[in-house]
Design an enzyme around this catalytic site. Structure first.
Site, PDB file in Angstrom:
ATOM      1  N   ASP A 230      42.975  40.725  39.909  1.00  0.00           N
ATOM      2  CA  ASP A 230      43.392  40.553  38.517  1.00  0.00           C
ATOM      3  C   ASP A 230      44.238  39.266  38.380  1.00  0.00           C
ATOM      4  OD1 ASP A 230      43.363  42.417  35.930  1.00  0.00           O
ATOM      5  OD2 ASP A 230      45.359  41.540  36.046  1.00  0.00           O
TER       6      ASP A 230
ATOM      7  N   TYR B 176      49.313  37.278  28.980  1.00  0.00           N
ATOM      8  CA  TYR B 176      47.984  36.856  28.488  1.00  0.00           C
ATOM      9  C   TYR B 176      48.110  35.715  27.504  1.00  0.00           C
ATOM     10  CZ  TYR B 176      45.859  40.770  30.828  1.00  0.00           C
ATOM     11  OH  TYR B 176      45.419  41.612  31.802  1.00  0.00           O
TER      12      TYR B 176
ATOM     13  N   HIS C 101      38.702  48.343  40.042  1.00  0.00           N
ATOM     14  CA  HIS C 101      39.667  47.271  39.823  1.00  0.00           C
ATOM     15  C   HIS C 101      41.006  47.501  40.531  1.00  0.00           C
ATOM     16  CE1 HIS C 101      41.036  43.812  37.499  1.00  0.00           C
ATOM     17  NE2 HIS C 101      42.115  44.470  37.163  1.00  0.00           N
TER      18      HIS C 101
END
Ligand SMILES: *[C@@H]1O[C@H](CO)[C@@H](O)[C@H](O)[C@H]1NC(C)=O
Ligand SMILES: *[C@@H]1O[C@H](CO)[C@@H](O)[C@H](O)[C@H]1NC(C)=O
Length: 467
Positions: A229, A377, A436
């Site tokens: 990630d 982000y 993930h």
């Protein structure tokens, strides 16, 4: 689209792509310079406090009482009959989870588990950075390899709690003396117990700078890095900025596919998979493109929101433990196995326990940091430093590298496509299971892959020193 037009499109794409690639490779890619920043409040002091302090988690009773008060008064949404997770986090399971959170979950027990690792804080560029540092107990003649593990969103240092003992004490976990690691797990600034930046701009590459400084402060000048990630981007930038200190880079979730040639390959591969080195298995994982595209679209609504207006949703999440749990844990379901959305728990408990899920959420809740985690982000994707991130995806990495490709990872990159950038890709593992959050979900596979890779990397360096 007819077959002819696809072939035409693919052929044009090859021509344009080769041209672009040719032009790009012609200019030597330079490692971008990152300006020194001070992320704390006020001015950088003349002397930074460089002490490394022991840190013990100890949430106050007030925070826990406040949480309970909120959980008692949860207002649940309505639902369609028969709908589980198809529209987002399932209502039935949320009710079950909240009941457990209030009446069964024991934070003090989880806190003791977290405190069984050695935690520290140290100030770097104005921020108190939190990290776990576990030193193996070495017998005379034994040595260990330092390894930094980098989490992403919505993860935390806790993702690694099952692999830390395996990595630091391999002799108790079917490993050998060659497999002993000294493990450092930092929290990204603004995640859990790492202080958030006091001004805009702290994105993945700036985090990489802080991690390099942290390792330097701890006295390491040759170490391994591992990340998935955001962690995958962070450790890639570390390797790009200072390849001299990174001995090997191990990734789950490869993020090097931001170039034009990648799109070209995708298009060509849809018609002539073998031409671009795609196996039948790769083909199954990547196509049909339209389905993949819709899947990515349906999984990335959070990303658009967090990359643009993190503060809007932030007001809701920081105020509501249940809202925050839904936002975070939805990802633990769909990114671990998307085929379980018809199940009441979205498949969550096939892979994780309620205690693991809630401990993850609690790290965000008790620290009150959820908003700064969303901001990562905004900083990374809309940031002025985006060129650095793209460079980190394009500049070749010559140090030994490895990719662990889990079947339920968000995207899959066929091995032949990784060699352009990872020029010493010593290992590419097609994992039999996992998604993930691999370290938490399949700790045995995760740790074994790191062990296998480090052996190869050590052999690589031995060969280098002989030449
Ligand atoms: C947490 O703080 C309380 C109150 O100061 C203290 O009694 C307790 O021993 C502390 N727990 C830990 C794990 O340090
Ligand atoms: C331990 O041994 C088993 C059986 O050989 C193997 O599958 C596993 O990957 C090994 N490693 C770890 C870290 O558990």
């Amino acid at each position: 689209m007819s077959k002819t037009s696809i072939v035409f499109l693919a052929a044009s794409a090859v021509v344009v792509g080769s041209l672009l690639n040719y032009l790009r490779n012609d200019q030597a890619l330079e490692v971008p310079k990152i300006d020194e920043e001070y992320w704390g409040t006020g001015e950088r002091p003349a002397q930074e406090d460089k002490t490394v302090r022991k840190f013990v988690l100890n949430v106050s009773d007030d925070v826990l009482a406040d949480l309970n008060y909120r959980l008692e008064r949860t207002r649940f949404p309505d639902n369609f009959h028969g709908v589980q997770w198809e529209y987002g986090f399932g209502l039935d399971y949320m009710k079950e989870l909240v009941t457990y959170w209030k009446d069964g979950f024991d934070w003090r027990k989880q806190e003791a588990l977290l405190n069984s690792f050695d935690h520290y804080k140290t100030k770097i560029d104005g921020l108190d950075l939190h990290f776990i540092h576990v030193k193996p107990k070495l017998k005379p003649g034994q040595s260990s390899k330092p390894l930094l593990l980098a989490h992403g969103w919505p993860g935390s240092f806790f993702e690694f709690y099952k692999v830390i003992p395996v990595l630091t004490d391999p002799l108790a976990h079917n490993g050998t003396e060659e497999d002993i690691f000294e493990v450092i797990v930092p929290s990204i600034p603004g995640f859990g117990f790492s202080q958030p930046a006091s001004k805009p701009g702290l994105e993945d590459s700036a985090t990489a700078v802080l991690y390099l400084k942290l390792m330097d402060r701890l006295g390491f000048d040759a170490y391994y890095v591992q990340g998935g990630d955001h962690g995958s981007v962070i450790v890639s930038v570390m390797a790009m900025l200072n390849p001299k200190v990174v001995r090997g880079i191990h990734l789950n979730m490869y993020t090097g596919n931001t170039e034009t040639s990648f799109l070209v390959k995708l298009l060509v591969g849809s018609v002539f998979p073998s031409l671009i080195g795609m196996s039948e298995e790769d083909y199954q994982k990547v196509y049909p493109l339209w389905d993949r595209f819709l899947w990515i679209l349906s999984e990335t609504g959070y990303l658009h929101m967090q990359a643009t207006r993190p503060h809007t949703i932030g007001h809701a999440l920081v105020d509501s433990p249940v809202g925050m749990a839904a936002h975070i844990l939805e990802k633990y379901a769909s990114w671990t196995n998307p085929t379980f959305s018809h199940l009441p728990d979205g498949g969550l408990e096939k892979h994780f326990t309620k205690d693991e899920l809630l401990t993850t959420v609690m790290i965000y809740w008790v620290s009150g940091t959820v908003v700064s985690t969303l901001r990562l982000y905004r900083e990374t994707i809309s940031a002025r430093k985006f060129p650095i991130i793209s460079a980190a995806h394009a500049i070749p990495i010559d140090i030994p590298s490895a990719i662990a490709d889990y079947p339920h990872e968000l995207f899959h990159t066929p091995e032949p496509w990784c060699h352009d950038r990872l020029r010493n890709l010593l290992q590419y593992t097609t994992m039999p299971r996992g998604g993930h959050f691999a370290a938490l979900e399949v700790p045995d596979l995760f740790s074994q892959d790191i062990r296998d890779f480090a052996r190869k990397a050590e052999a690589f360096w031995r060969r280098q020193s002989q030449d």
